[in-house]
Design a protein around this motif. Structure first.
Motif, mmCIF file in Angstrom:
data_model
loop_
_atom_site.group_PDB
_atom_site.id
_atom_site.type_symbol
_atom_site.label_atom_id
_atom_site.label_comp_id
_atom_site.label_asym_id
_atom_site.label_seq_id
_atom_site.Cartn_x
_atom_site.Cartn_y
_atom_site.Cartn_z
ATOM 1 N N ALA A 79 -46.346 -21.402 3.514
ATOM 2 C CA ALA A 79 -45.801 -20.846 4.759
ATOM 3 C C ALA A 79 -44.670 -19.870 4.455
ATOM 4 O O ALA A 79 -44.573 -18.798 5.067
ATOM 5 C CB ALA A 79 -45.308 -21.975 5.660
ATOM 6 N N LYS A 80 -43.829 -20.243 3.507
ATOM 7 C CA LYS A 80 -42.704 -19.394 3.107
ATOM 8 C C LYS A 80 -43.203 -18.055 2.567
ATOM 9 O O LYS A 80 -42.703 -16.993 2.958
ATOM 10 C CB LYS A 80 -41.892 -20.143 2.046
ATOM 11 C CG LYS A 80 -40.635 -19.492 1.602
ATOM 12 C CD LYS A 80 -39.885 -20.432 0.674
ATOM 13 C CE LYS A 80 -39.525 -19.712 -0.585
ATOM 14 N NZ LYS A 80 -38.691 -20.474 -1.481
ATOM 15 N N ILE A 81 -44.200 -18.093 1.723
ATOM 16 C CA ILE A 81 -44.756 -16.863 1.146
ATOM 17 C C ILE A 81 -45.449 -16.026 2.217
ATOM 18 O O ILE A 81 -45.305 -14.799 2.255
ATOM 19 C CB ILE A 81 -45.726 -17.193 -0.017
ATOM 20 C CG1 ILE A 81 -44.955 -17.796 -1.188
ATOM 21 C CG2 ILE A 81 -46.502 -15.957 -0.471
ATOM 22 C CD1 ILE A 81 -43.849 -16.933 -1.738
ATOM 23 N N ALA A 82 -46.202 -16.679 3.101
ATOM 24 C CA ALA A 82 -46.894 -15.950 4.168
ATOM 25 C C ALA A 82 -45.885 -15.225 5.061
ATOM 26 O O ALA A 82 -46.088 -14.055 5.417
ATOM 27 C CB ALA A 82 -47.749 -16.907 4.992
ATOM 28 N N LEU A 83 -44.798 -15.904 5.408
ATOM 29 C CA LEU A 83 -43.759 -15.266 6.226
ATOM 30 C C LEU A 83 -43.094 -14.110 5.484
ATOM 31 O O LEU A 83 -42.830 -13.054 6.062
ATOM 32 C CB LEU A 83 -42.700 -16.286 6.626
ATOM 33 C CG LEU A 83 -43.012 -17.111 7.860
ATOM 34 C CD1 LEU A 83 -42.009 -18.248 8.008
ATOM 35 C CD2 LEU A 83 -43.012 -16.240 9.100
ATOM 36 N N PHE A 84 -42.835 -14.304 4.199
ATOM 37 C CA PHE A 84 -42.207 -13.255 3.395
ATOM 38 C C PHE A 84 -43.094 -12.008 3.350
ATOM 39 O O PHE A 84 -42.617 -10.880 3.523
ATOM 40 C CB PHE A 84 -41.919 -13.777 1.985
ATOM 41 C CG PHE A 84 -41.139 -12.828 1.131
ATOM 42 C CD1 PHE A 84 -39.761 -12.738 1.259
ATOM 43 C CD2 PHE A 84 -41.773 -12.020 0.194
ATOM 44 C CE1 PHE A 84 -39.021 -11.858 0.468
ATOM 45 C CE2 PHE A 84 -41.048 -11.140 -0.595
ATOM 46 C CZ PHE A 84 -39.674 -11.059 -0.457
ATOM 47 N N VAL A 85 -44.383 -12.206 3.146
ATOM 48 C CA VAL A 85 -45.327 -11.077 3.094
ATOM 49 C C VAL A 85 -45.425 -10.405 4.464
ATOM 50 O O VAL A 85 -45.431 -9.166 4.564
ATOM 51 C CB VAL A 85 -46.705 -11.547 2.593
ATOM 52 C CG1 VAL A 85 -47.762 -10.473 2.775
ATOM 53 C CG2 VAL A 85 -46.613 -11.957 1.124
ATOM 54 N N VAL A 134 -36.767 -19.502 9.560
ATOM 55 C CA VAL A 134 -37.950 -20.337 9.303
ATOM 56 C C VAL A 134 -38.220 -20.429 7.801
ATOM 57 O O VAL A 134 -38.574 -21.494 7.283
ATOM 58 C CB VAL A 134 -39.181 -19.809 10.066
ATOM 59 C CG1 VAL A 134 -40.417 -20.645 9.764
ATOM 60 C CG2 VAL A 134 -38.910 -19.781 11.567
ATOM 61 N N ILE A 135 -38.032 -19.332 7.087
ATOM 62 C CA ILE A 135 -38.199 -19.348 5.630
ATOM 63 C C ILE A 135 -37.208 -20.319 4.997
ATOM 64 O O ILE A 135 -37.555 -21.074 4.080
ATOM 65 C CB ILE A 135 -38.046 -17.923 5.040
ATOM 66 C CG1 ILE A 135 -39.272 -17.082 5.396
ATOM 67 C CG2 ILE A 135 -37.846 -17.973 3.523
ATOM 68 C CD1 ILE A 135 -39.156 -15.615 5.021
#
Length: 148
Positions: A79-85, A134-135
């Protein structure tokens, strides 16, 4: 070495958050040559911090922390990576806007930014700040071994 990379990761993350906060403050002000120039410089800092954060984070995943396999099965990490991207993709809009001001700034003129475009850029930057929260939640969950 793991501690050093954790430090670099946090340094990049805090720099990124600071740059987004500065952009959020500046975009709400009257657009002058000085403000526009500051927005351009801040956006460069933001992009550099984001790129460094991604590279250092990738190195931590691959070489210094719990291992690649652990992270691929950790929903908080994903989820963290998806939000970052997603943030990286969205941040292209403000970046393009700020870059388009170069000619005006060189001519000593404040760039023209209509109200609708300004609302869009400000909304994206505000969304970036919200997504960062959220991250941070995902990072805390991940650090405690949650969502695996």
């Amino acid at each position: 070495m793991s501690t050093l990379f954790a430090f670099f990761h946090h340094l990049c993350a805090f720099t990124l958050v600071a740059a987004v906060a500065v952009e959020f403050t500046l975009i709400r002000q009257e657009l002058t040559v000085s403000t526009a120039r500051r927005l351009q410089v801040t956006d460069i800092v933001l992009g550099t911090a984001a790129a460094a954060l991604f590279v250092v984070g990738l190195l931590r995943v691959l070489f210094f922390e719990k291992g690649y396999d652990y992270y691929l099965h950790c929903y908080a990490f994903l989820a963290k990576i998806a939000l970052f991207v997603a943030l990286g993709a969205l941040s292209v809009i403000p970046t393009q806007e700020f870059l388009s001001w170069s000619a005006s700034i060189k001519a000593g003129q404040a760039p023209v930014l209509d109200a609708e475009r300004k609302r869009l850029v400000a909304s994206i930057i505000h969304g970036e700040l919200a997504a960062i929260v959220v991250i941070l939640l995902c990072a805390a969950v991940m650090a405690r071994g949650g969502w695996v």
